[in-house]
Design a protein around this motif. Sequence first.
Motif, PDB file in Angstrom:
ATOM      1  N   MET A   1       0.850  -1.181   0.000  1.00 52.64           N
ATOM      2  CA  MET A   1       0.000   0.000   0.000  1.00 52.64           C
ATOM      3  C   MET A   1       0.889   1.236   0.000  1.00 52.64           C
ATOM      4  N   GLN A   2       0.559   2.173  -0.867  1.00 53.15           N
ATOM      5  CA  GLN A   2       1.347   3.392  -0.973  1.00 53.15           C
ATOM      6  C   GLN A   2       0.886   4.434   0.032  1.00 53.15           C
ATOM      7  N   GLN A   3       1.737   5.437   0.211  1.00 59.12           N
ATOM      8  CA  GLN A   3       1.354   6.570   1.039  1.00 59.12           C
ATOM      9  C   GLN A   3       1.376   7.828   0.185  1.00 59.12           C
ATOM     10  N   PRO A   4       0.683   8.891   0.609  1.00 52.57           N
ATOM     11  CA  PRO A   4       0.665  10.136  -0.149  1.00 52.57           C
ATOM     12  C   PRO A   4       2.050  10.780  -0.170  1.00 52.57           C
ATOM     13  N   TYR A   5       2.320  11.534  -1.226  1.00 53.44           N
ATOM     14  CA  TYR A   5       3.576  12.280  -1.311  1.00 53.44           C
ATOM     15  C   TYR A   5       3.393  13.487  -2.222  1.00 53.44           C
ATOM     16  N   LEU A   6       4.283  14.470  -2.057  1.00 49.85           N
ATOM     17  CA  LEU A   6       4.223  15.696  -2.854  1.00 49.85           C
ATOM     18  C   LEU A   6       4.963  15.520  -4.168  1.00 49.85           C
ATOM     19  N   ILE A   7       4.431  16.150  -5.209  1.00 49.60           N
ATOM     20  CA  ILE A   7       5.027  16.146  -6.552  1.00 49.60           C
ATOM     21  C   ILE A   7       5.342  17.583  -6.928  1.00 49.60           C
ATOM     22  N   GLN A   8       6.578  17.856  -7.301  1.00 47.56           N
ATOM     23  CA  GLN A   8       6.978  19.194  -7.755  1.00 47.56           C
ATOM     24  C   GLN A   8       6.795  19.244  -9.273  1.00 47.56           C
ATOM     25  N   PHE A   9       5.939  20.139  -9.760  1.00 44.09           N
ATOM     26  CA  PHE A   9       5.734  20.301 -11.196  1.00 44.09           C
ATOM     27  C   PHE A   9       6.755  21.277 -11.763  1.00 44.09           C
ATOM     28  N   ASP A  10       7.015  21.150 -13.057  1.00 43.50           N
ATOM     29  CA  ASP A  10       7.910  22.082 -13.727  1.00 43.50           C
ATOM     30  C   ASP A  10       7.235  23.447 -13.807  1.00 43.50           C
ATOM     31  N   GLN A  11       8.017  24.501 -13.587  1.00 45.67           N
ATOM     32  CA  GLN A  11       7.528  25.876 -13.707  1.00 45.67           C
ATOM     33  C   GLN A  11       8.291  26.574 -14.816  1.00 45.67           C
ATOM     34  N   ILE A  12       7.559  27.283 -15.627  1.00 42.33           N
ATOM     35  CA  ILE A  12       8.153  28.051 -16.714  1.00 42.33           C
ATOM     36  C   ILE A  12       7.739  29.496 -16.512  1.00 42.33           C
ATOM     37  N   GLY A  13       8.671  30.423 -16.655  1.00 40.70           N
ATOM     38  CA  GLY A  13       8.332  31.831 -16.545  1.00 40.70           C
ATOM     39  C   GLY A  13       9.235  32.574 -15.596  1.00 40.70           C
ATOM     40  N   SER A  14       8.758  33.743 -15.183  1.00 43.38           N
ATOM     41  CA  SER A  14       9.541  34.592 -14.293  1.00 43.38           C
ATOM     42  C   SER A  14       8.589  35.450 -13.466  1.00 43.38           C
ATOM     43  N   ALA A  15       9.134  36.092 -12.448  1.00 42.17           N
ATOM     44  CA  ALA A  15       8.329  36.976 -11.613  1.00 42.17           C
ATOM     45  C   ALA A  15       7.801  38.165 -12.417  1.00 42.17           C
ATOM     46  N   VAL A  16       8.496  38.538 -13.465  1.00 41.36           N
ATOM     47  CA  VAL A  16       8.086  39.671 -14.303  1.00 41.36           C
ATOM     48  C   VAL A  16       6.879  39.310 -15.166  1.00 41.36           C
ATOM     49  N   GLU A  17       6.888  38.110 -15.757  1.00 41.06           N
ATOM     50  CA  GLU A  17       5.838  37.701 -16.692  1.00 41.06           C
ATOM     51  C   GLU A  17       4.786  36.781 -16.089  1.00 41.06           C
ATOM     52  N   GLY A  18       5.095  36.165 -14.964  1.00 40.98           N
ATOM     53  CA  GLY A  18       4.206  35.150 -14.399  1.00 40.98           C
ATOM     54  C   GLY A  18       4.708  33.760 -14.752  1.00 40.98           C
ATOM     55  N   TYR A  19       3.989  32.738 -14.289  1.00 44.92           N
ATOM     56  CA  TYR A  19       4.456  31.362 -14.422  1.00 44.92           C
ATOM     57  C   TYR A  19       3.395  30.454 -15.021  1.00 44.92           C
ATOM     58  N   ILE A  20       3.877  29.382 -15.582  1.00 47.82           N
ATOM     59  CA  ILE A  20       3.053  28.257 -16.015  1.00 47.82           C
ATOM     60  C   ILE A  20       3.612  27.040 -15.299  1.00 47.82           C
ATOM     61  N   ALA A  21       2.738  26.267 -14.644  1.00 49.75           N
ATOM     62  CA  ALA A  21       3.142  24.978 -14.078  1.00 49.75           C
ATOM     63  C   ALA A  21       2.564  23.914 -14.995  1.00 49.75           C
ATOM     64  N   THR A  22       3.334  22.877 -15.280  1.00 48.63           N
ATOM     65  CA  THR A  22       2.900  21.906 -16.273  1.00 48.63           C
ATOM     66  C   THR A  22       3.154  20.467 -15.850  1.00 48.63           C
ATOM     67  N   THR A  23       2.293  19.594 -16.342  1.00 47.94           N
ATOM     68  CA  THR A  23       2.491  18.153 -16.198  1.00 47.94           C
ATOM     69  C   THR A  23       2.866  17.562 -17.556  1.00 47.94           C
ATOM     70  N   GLN A  24       3.431  18.389 -18.425  1.00 50.49           N
ATOM     71  CA  GLN A  24       3.758  17.966 -19.780  1.00 50.49           C
ATOM     72  C   GLN A  24       4.586  16.692 -19.802  1.00 50.49           C
ATOM     73  N   TYR A  25       5.468  16.544 -18.854  1.00 52.70           N
ATOM     74  CA  TYR A  25       6.313  15.362 -18.813  1.00 52.70           C
ATOM     75  C   TYR A  25       5.614  14.313 -17.970  1.00 52.70           C
ATOM     76  N   ALA A  26       5.056  13.305 -18.625  1.00 55.65           N
ATOM     77  CA  ALA A  26       4.164  12.334 -17.985  1.00 55.65           C
ATOM     78  C   ALA A  26       4.788  11.626 -16.792  1.00 55.65           C
ATOM     79  N   GLU A  27       6.109  11.536 -16.738  1.00 55.43           N
ATOM     80  CA  GLU A  27       6.726  10.829 -15.617  1.00 55.43           C
ATOM     81  C   GLU A  27       6.495  11.528 -14.278  1.00 55.43           C
ATOM     82  N   LYS A  28       6.047  12.769 -14.287  1.00 53.28           N
ATOM     83  CA  LYS A  28       5.725  13.476 -13.043  1.00 53.28           C
ATOM     84  C   LYS A  28       4.474  12.912 -12.382  1.00 53.28           C
TER      85      LYS A  28
END
Length: 136
Positions: A1-28
Amino acid sequence: MQQPYLIQFDQIGSAVEGYIATTQYAEKLPFQVKRVFWTYNIPAGVVRGNHANKATQEVLVAVQGAIRVEAEWGKGQQVFLLNSPAIGLYIPPLCWTRLSFQDGAMAVCLTSTDFSEEDYIRDYQEFQTHVTKAFK
């Protein structure tokens, strides 16, 4: 039986323009996504969740605000604070959750199955029975 865990998604962007978080890479994600739903406008003091799933796996993301997640599985329990749209919480099958939303918080949930009421365990005692059987 597995336990819950956190997943860090990839972030693209900057504080100036804003960010996109993506699950584009299926292994995440530990499963192929079958359903996506979102929860919002939760009144103060309302606790969501209060269930487990028999087979469904989920990844929960607080896309706005913060969500406190109390998770309990067969071998333990833990509290998670989701407060970044770049972090998801993996919730395995047979994991009882209770979600408390900060005012204005919004969640998106990715699931491994389509909705089926038969997959839900909404009674805590029934959940404990399922968990006990899973460890025999």
